[in-house]
Structure formats: structure tokens, C-alpha cells
Design a protein around this motif. Sequence first.
Motif: not given
Length: 74
Positions: A4, A8-16, A19
Motif C-alpha cells: 500500500r 494513502i495510509i497516512k491519509q487514512e490515519i489522519d481521517q480516522a 473522526q
Amino acid sequence: MADRDPEIIKQEIDQARDQLALTVDTLAERANPQRIADDVKSGLVRFVKKPAVAMSLAGIGALLLVLVVRKIRQ
């Protein structure tokens, strides 16, 4: 396991994280004792202002007044 993209992983972590922060803020607001007390108070005021409840409370008050006056006179 598929490779991966780290970005993208960093963006997902930031989004989580965002939230989760929003959820914690929402829970903190809902559990605020002052807000809960204000909600209960406004609910009671709305309940007491109903005509049937107001008349019942007035009747109970009048009955108590009569009983107290009779007790004092005896």
C-alpha cells in the motif's frame, strides 16, 4: 499482504483521527453536566406549563393551604 502506498495510509490515519476527535467532542458535549441539567430543567418547565398539570398543582396548593390554615386554627 498487498503493498500500500504510505501516503494513502497516512491519509487514512489522519481521517480516522479526525473522526475520532469529532466523536470524542460529541460525547463530551452530550455528557456535560450543565447541559444535562439545563435539558432537565427545560423539560420540567414545559411539563408544568401544560394546562392540566398547572391546574392540578394549583388544586394541590389550595388543598395544602386549607389544611395548614385548619391546623393553625385548632
